[in-house]
Design a protein around this motif. Structure first.
Motif: not given
Length: 403
Positions: A193-198, A338-343
């Motif tokens: 979960p690097i950026d959970t806004r994505r 963890t949604g696509i793009g978060q990692t």
């Protein structure tokens, strides 16, 4: 009170579990006349499901065909090495500290045993750590990562599965900023979960709907006696497990009904697979309250890492400092945690890392568990990880300072 009530519930059901086990034995033992009754299999199956549904599951064992050695240890974590020291490339698996034990990555470890000397972080259950051991928060987690990287280096490769992607990336940034020579050669971030806004998931949306004070009021409880860590404030593992089960309640109910039918029909192989999976899935551990609350606030509410506002020991975590450690991001197309793009955000947030040191893989039709375990992981993801790490290891001796 919730933790104490849960402990009391467990103790009150203990005699009933013993009775259920005795009844199951009577209905299955060929020397018992009850085993020849028409409904004996159904009664035995019901008793087993009751006992399994109400017990507290202990920490599982790795049970891998490799000797285990502890090569590093502090109060809240130890590092286990599999097999004897060798000249194979060194690979550290940073296991999630999110409710399950490191044994959840048993299949992940096994997938790399032939190609690497494998190590794994074995995080401690907070309820078993005495208060005299002190606190453990997100800063401590990052400190632990840096200390382990330095202890196992040089020429170390790191794989962070899910939650540890954030502290591992922060640790790499701090090591790069301080220009340490022991920074790992590569780091693979899997479903992190690097950026959970994505592409936010249900897991990501809940923290956005509540304040950090809400989590402190409803998710943090003191460990009761007689646990070794009694008095320590924790996020109980049974709460995390309830959340996981609630996300896919119908699937778990169906699995247990199928288990009942397999037992009644005498399908021992299918029942054994069910036991193996749920013995692992239902074994949970507690997290220290300070670590849990910091993770929720930093990662899921404030998004401090992608916004460039995260700090470690008062120092800013600057991802642009990462210039040497190669990064690979792996995501699952159907990941509901963890949604696509978060990692993949990790690759966008490291502008000074050369493109030749970055890689990305989206695993089609894979959920969260499938990006680090299972047949598709072994057949499609592992070869890509091995090739990526091999490309970064060119020119390294591979045998220096073997722990």
């Amino acid at each position: 009170m919730l933790y104490l009530m849960r402990n009391s519930y467990d103790q009150m059901l203990a005699p009933m579990r013993v009775a259920a086990e005795m009844a199951r034995t009577a209905c299955e033992n060929p020397f018992s006349p009850l085993s020849y009754a028409p409904s004996s299999r159904a009664v035995a199956a019901s008793c087993e499901l009751f006992e399994r549904a109400t017990r507290t599951y202990p920490k599982p064992a790795f049970n891998l065909p490799a000797a285990e050695r502890v090569v590093w240890e502090r109060p809240f974590c130890r590092v286990i090495a599999f097999g004897e020291p060798s000249s194979k490339p060194k690979l550290l698996l940073v296991a999630p500290l999110s409710g399950h034990y490191a044994t959840l990555l048993r299949g992940t470890v096994a997938a790399f045993l032939d190609t690497h000397q494998v190590f794994i972080t074995d995080w401690a259950d907070a309820k078993k750590v005495p208060l005299v051991a002190g606190r453990f928060d997100l800063d401590d987690y990052i400190d632990y990562c840096i200390a382990v990287f330095e202890a196992l280096g040089p020429d170390l490769h790191v794989v962070a599965v899910c939650q540890p992607s954030v502290p591992v990336l922060a640790a790499l940034a701090r090591m790069e900023a301080e220009e340490t020579s022991l920074v790992p050669r590569s780091a693979v971030l899997i479903g992190g979960p690097i950026d959970t806004r994505r592409s936010p998931t249900a897991v990501n949306r809940l923290p956005q709907e509540q304040s950090i004070e809400w989590f402190e009021r409803h998710c943090v409880y003191p460990v009761p006696w007689p646990h070794q860590g009694h008095g320590r404030e924790v996020y109980p593992g049974f709460l995390q497990l309830a959340g996981f089960i609630g996300m896919n309640l119908e699937r778990h109910l169906t699995a247990h009904w199928d288990m009942f039918l397999h037992l009644v029909q005498g399908d021992g192989d299918s029942a054994a697979k069910h036991r193996e999976f749920y013995d692992e899935y239902l074994a949970v551990m507690d997290l220290t309250a300070e670590y849990y609350l910091q993770m929720v606030d930093t990662v899921f509410i404030e998004h401090r890492l992608p916004r460039g506002e995260m700090r470690h020991r008062s120092e800013i975590v600057d991802l642009s400092a990462i210039r040497r450690c190669a990064l690979m991001a792996i995501e699952g197309e159907k990941d509901d945690i963890t949604g696509i793009g978060q990692t993949r955000a990790a690759l966008d947030l490291t502008p000074n890392l050369p493109a030749s040191k970055k890689a990305y893989h989206l695993q089609i039709s894979s959920g969260h568990y499938g990006v680090f375990n299972g047949s598709r992981f072994r057949a499609e993801i592992v070869p890509k990880i091995v090739a990526f790490m091999g490309a970064q290891a060119e020119g390294c001796s591979g045998s220096a300072n073997q722990p």
